[in-house]
Scaffold this motif. Structure first.
Motif, PDB file in Angstrom:
ATOM      1  N   THR A  50       0.874  -1.061  -0.291  1.00  0.00           N
ATOM      2  CA  THR A  50       0.025   0.050  -0.046  1.00  0.00           C
ATOM      3  C   THR A  50       0.856   1.365  -0.066  1.00  0.00           C
ATOM      4  O   THR A  50       1.772   1.036   0.546  1.00  0.00           O
ATOM      5  CB  THR A  50      -0.984  -0.085   1.276  1.00  0.00           C
ATOM      6  OG1 THR A  50      -0.186  -0.076   2.284  1.00  0.00           O
ATOM      7  CG2 THR A  50      -1.748  -1.133   1.266  1.00  0.00           C
ATOM      8  N   PRO A  51       0.294   2.390  -0.688  1.00  0.00           N
ATOM      9  CA  PRO A  51      -0.670   2.460  -1.397  1.00  0.00           C
ATOM     10  C   PRO A  51      -0.788   1.738  -2.827  1.00  0.00           C
ATOM     11  O   PRO A  51       0.406   1.230  -3.106  1.00  0.00           O
ATOM     12  CB  PRO A  51      -0.798   4.001  -1.774  1.00  0.00           C
ATOM     13  CG  PRO A  51       0.843   4.263  -1.568  1.00  0.00           C
ATOM     14  CD  PRO A  51       1.333   3.644  -0.467  1.00  0.00           C
ATOM     15  N   PRO A  52      -2.037   1.360  -3.416  1.00  0.00           N
ATOM     16  CA  PRO A  52      -1.840   0.696  -4.738  1.00  0.00           C
ATOM     17  C   PRO A  52      -0.761   1.014  -5.632  1.00  0.00           C
ATOM     18  O   PRO A  52      -0.193   0.373  -6.261  1.00  0.00           O
ATOM     19  CB  PRO A  52      -3.303   0.724  -5.245  1.00  0.00           C
ATOM     20  CG  PRO A  52      -3.985   1.109  -3.917  1.00  0.00           C
ATOM     21  CD  PRO A  52      -3.219   1.916  -3.062  1.00  0.00           C
ATOM     22  N   LEU A  53      -0.760   2.238  -5.970  1.00  0.00           N
ATOM     23  CA  LEU A  53       0.341   2.828  -7.095  1.00  0.00           C
ATOM     24  C   LEU A  53       1.672   2.284  -6.598  1.00  0.00           C
ATOM     25  O   LEU A  53       2.557   2.449  -7.470  1.00  0.00           O
ATOM     26  CB  LEU A  53       0.123   4.204  -7.249  1.00  0.00           C
ATOM     27  CG  LEU A  53      -1.195   4.657  -8.001  1.00  0.00           C
ATOM     28  CD1 LEU A  53      -1.374   6.232  -8.092  1.00  0.00           C
ATOM     29  CD2 LEU A  53      -1.312   3.849  -9.342  1.00  0.00           C
ATOM     30  N   ALA A  54       2.091   2.105  -5.587  1.00  0.00           N
ATOM     31  CA  ALA A  54       3.404   1.841  -5.095  1.00  0.00           C
ATOM     32  C   ALA A  54       3.753   0.476  -5.529  1.00  0.00           C
ATOM     33  O   ALA A  54       4.812  -0.050  -5.406  1.00  0.00           O
ATOM     34  CB  ALA A  54       3.679   1.796  -3.322  1.00  0.00           C
ATOM     35  N   ILE A  55       2.992  -0.251  -6.038  1.00  0.00           N
ATOM     36  CA  ILE A  55       3.349  -1.724  -6.440  1.00  0.00           C
ATOM     37  C   ILE A  55       4.216  -1.828  -7.508  1.00  0.00           C
ATOM     38  O   ILE A  55       5.151  -2.775  -7.579  1.00  0.00           O
ATOM     39  CB  ILE A  55       1.934  -2.670  -6.908  1.00  0.00           C
ATOM     40  CG1 ILE A  55       1.461  -1.842  -8.138  1.00  0.00           C
ATOM     41  CG2 ILE A  55       1.016  -2.561  -5.811  1.00  0.00           C
ATOM     42  CD1 ILE A  55       0.246  -2.945  -8.611  1.00  0.00           C
ATOM     43  N   TYR A  56       4.430  -0.954  -8.588  1.00  0.00           N
ATOM     44  CA  TYR A  56       5.187  -0.909  -9.476  1.00  0.00           C
ATOM     45  C   TYR A  56       6.594  -0.785  -9.254  1.00  0.00           C
ATOM     46  O   TYR A  56       7.538  -1.431  -9.544  1.00  0.00           O
ATOM     47  CB  TYR A  56       4.614  -0.031 -10.694  1.00  0.00           C
ATOM     48  CG  TYR A  56       3.569   0.040 -11.115  1.00  0.00           C
ATOM     49  CD1 TYR A  56       3.009  -1.079 -11.889  1.00  0.00           C
ATOM     50  CD2 TYR A  56       2.412   0.785 -10.503  1.00  0.00           C
ATOM     51  CE1 TYR A  56       1.634  -1.185 -12.287  1.00  0.00           C
ATOM     52  CE2 TYR A  56       1.036   0.597 -11.006  1.00  0.00           C
ATOM     53  CZ  TYR A  56       0.683  -0.491 -11.911  1.00  0.00           C
ATOM     54  OH  TYR A  56      -0.502  -0.374 -12.206  1.00  0.00           O
ATOM     55  N   ASP A  57       6.870   0.356  -8.277  1.00  0.00           N
ATOM     56  CA  ASP A  57       8.319   0.480  -7.709  1.00  0.00           C
ATOM     57  C   ASP A  57       8.795  -0.778  -6.948  1.00  0.00           C
ATOM     58  O   ASP A  57       9.829  -1.015  -6.936  1.00  0.00           O
ATOM     59  CB  ASP A  57       8.236   1.847  -7.003  1.00  0.00           C
ATOM     60  CG  ASP A  57       8.323   2.940  -7.822  1.00  0.00           C
ATOM     61  OD1 ASP A  57       8.652   2.870  -9.098  1.00  0.00           O
ATOM     62  OD2 ASP A  57       7.816   4.188  -7.172  1.00  0.00           O
ATOM     63  N   ALA A  58       7.834  -1.063  -6.118  1.00  0.00           N
ATOM     64  CA  ALA A  58       8.117  -2.442  -5.214  1.00  0.00           C
ATOM     65  C   ALA A  58       8.516  -3.299  -6.136  1.00  0.00           C
ATOM     66  O   ALA A  58       9.471  -4.371  -5.806  1.00  0.00           O
ATOM     67  CB  ALA A  58       6.923  -2.585  -4.468  1.00  0.00           C
ATOM     68  N   ALA A  59       7.661  -3.888  -7.289  1.00  0.00           N
ATOM     69  CA  ALA A  59       8.137  -4.806  -8.075  1.00  0.00           C
ATOM     70  C   ALA A  59       9.545  -4.762  -8.647  1.00  0.00           C
ATOM     71  O   ALA A  59      10.346  -5.768  -8.613  1.00  0.00           O
ATOM     72  CB  ALA A  59       7.035  -4.985  -9.223  1.00  0.00           C
ATOM     73  N   ARG A  60       9.832  -3.434  -9.150  1.00  0.00           N
ATOM     74  CA  ARG A  60      11.095  -3.258  -9.833  1.00  0.00           C
ATOM     75  C   ARG A  60      12.275  -3.515  -8.688  1.00  0.00           C
ATOM     76  O   ARG A  60      13.486  -3.704  -9.211  1.00  0.00           O
ATOM     77  CB  ARG A  60      11.289  -1.870 -10.385  1.00  0.00           C
ATOM     78  CG  ARG A  60      10.211  -1.545 -11.575  1.00  0.00           C
ATOM     79  CD  ARG A  60      10.547  -0.173 -12.258  1.00  0.00           C
ATOM     80  NE  ARG A  60       9.549  -0.099 -13.319  1.00  0.00           N
ATOM     81  CZ  ARG A  60       8.596   0.542 -13.476  1.00  0.00           C
ATOM     82  NH1 ARG A  60       7.946   0.915 -12.031  1.00  0.00           N
ATOM     83  NH2 ARG A  60       7.657   0.897 -14.344  1.00  0.00           N
TER      84      ARG A  60
END
Length: 321
Positions: free
Chosen positions: A118-128
């Motif tokens: 969380t927040p939802p938009l943080a998933i992309y940076d977390a994946a990278r």
């Protein structure tokens, strides 16, 4: 035989999914449903995942032992986990929100790992940050094999699909003209595709999430090709839910909301054809079908909690079939 050769063999396309005749009260117009729920993982995302893996192997970005990473949820995560297991690769998906065992269960059953952010938009940076190869289904949106398969089965005048990554409408639009076919995109409430296409603004953003799983985006994604789309039809969320319920009434398939979105647009298109005195064949995509949808799109209490007047829309639809 090298690992990449074996991997590409494992990523070969399977048998074609079926076409279902669907009733429509427009003389001279035939409506067919392309049933992507027949894929091994039960959804159109199976084609997307196979295309992403295939391109990554061809580009040398995924090799033996590579950890494959994505930021997504739902059908896309399940399909990607399925292919990762098929290739013997570790798979990690970053999902938006708090830890939810129910959402993780299908991916974990296929050997994948789920992390929640969380927040939802943080998933992309977390994946990278995880390392390995980030599939990036929205950034890459690899074309898949739906168009080739569909046009070998039938020569429609229109094909109707929703847009998530944009890969499906782009895949269809790239070759549809060769077969005298046009492509319509069905777009739910809050999505950026209809206003972006209408206003010719390629980076249009609403900043609001779609309530219809699998279609609609808060921004126009890189994989969406407006130049390959002939029509974008806005579809109210209540109409999407009604469409899903009508498909279940007629076919028995407990489809998701995205299939209902496409059906509403297809029936709207049939009405436009009648008004213009046209005849022909329309194909609408069934994105998925699963029992879990019975507790959401097919449940009156769920719809009421969302403030959706599904009954009125369903009555309207029933008059068209």
């Amino acid at each position: 035989m090298s690992w990449s050769t074996r991997a590409l063999d494992a990523l070969a396309a399977g048998p074609p999914t079926r076409l279902i005749d669907f009733p429509v009260r427009v003389p001279g117009v035939r409506l067919l449903l392309k049933d992507e729920s027949g894929q091994p993982t039960g959804s159109l995302r199976h084609r997307h995942a196979r295309a992403l893996f295939r391109q990554a192997v061809l580009d040398g970005l995924v090799t033996e032992g590579t950890t494959v990473v994505e930021a997504t949820g739902g059908n896309a995560a399940v399909a990607q986990a399925w292919f990762a297991r098929r290739l013997g690769l570790p798979y990690v998906v970053v999902m938006p929100g708090r830890h939810d065992p129910a959402r993780a269960r299908a991916v974990e059953a296929l050997g994948g790992e789920c992390r929640f952010v969380t927040p939802p938009l943080a998933i992309y940076d977390a994946a990278r940050r995880i390392g390995g190869h980030f599939l990036d289904q929205f950034g890459r949106a690899a074309p898949h094999d739906l168009a080739e398969e569909l046009f070998a089965q039938v020569r429609p005048d229109w094909v109707v699909t929703g847009a998530g990554t944009g890969a499906t409408s782009a895949t269809l639009g790239a070759v549809a003209g060769q077969f005298g076919c046009r492509v319509a995109v069905a777009d739910p409430d809050n999505s950026a595709y209809f206003p972006g296409w209408t206003l010719d603004v390629p980076d249009y953003a609403t900043g609001m999430p779609s309530r219809i799983e699998g279609v609609g985006r808060p921004r126009v994604e890189p994989g969406f090709r407006p130049d390959l789309v002939d029509l974008v039809v806005p579809v109210p969320d209540a109409a999407s839910v009604a469409g899903a319920r009508l498909i279940r009434e007629v076919t028995g398939l407990p489809v998701g909301g995205s299939s209902g979105t496409a059906l509403w647009a297809a029936l709207d298109l049939a009405a436009r054809m009648r008004a213009r005195g046209e005849t022909g064949t329309v194909v609408s995509l069934v994105g998925d079908a699963a029992d879990r949808h019975l507790a959401t799109y097919h449940d009156d209490a769920w719809a009421a909690a969302k403030g959706l007047d599904v009954a009125a829309r369903l009555t309207e639809l029933r008059k068209r079939v």
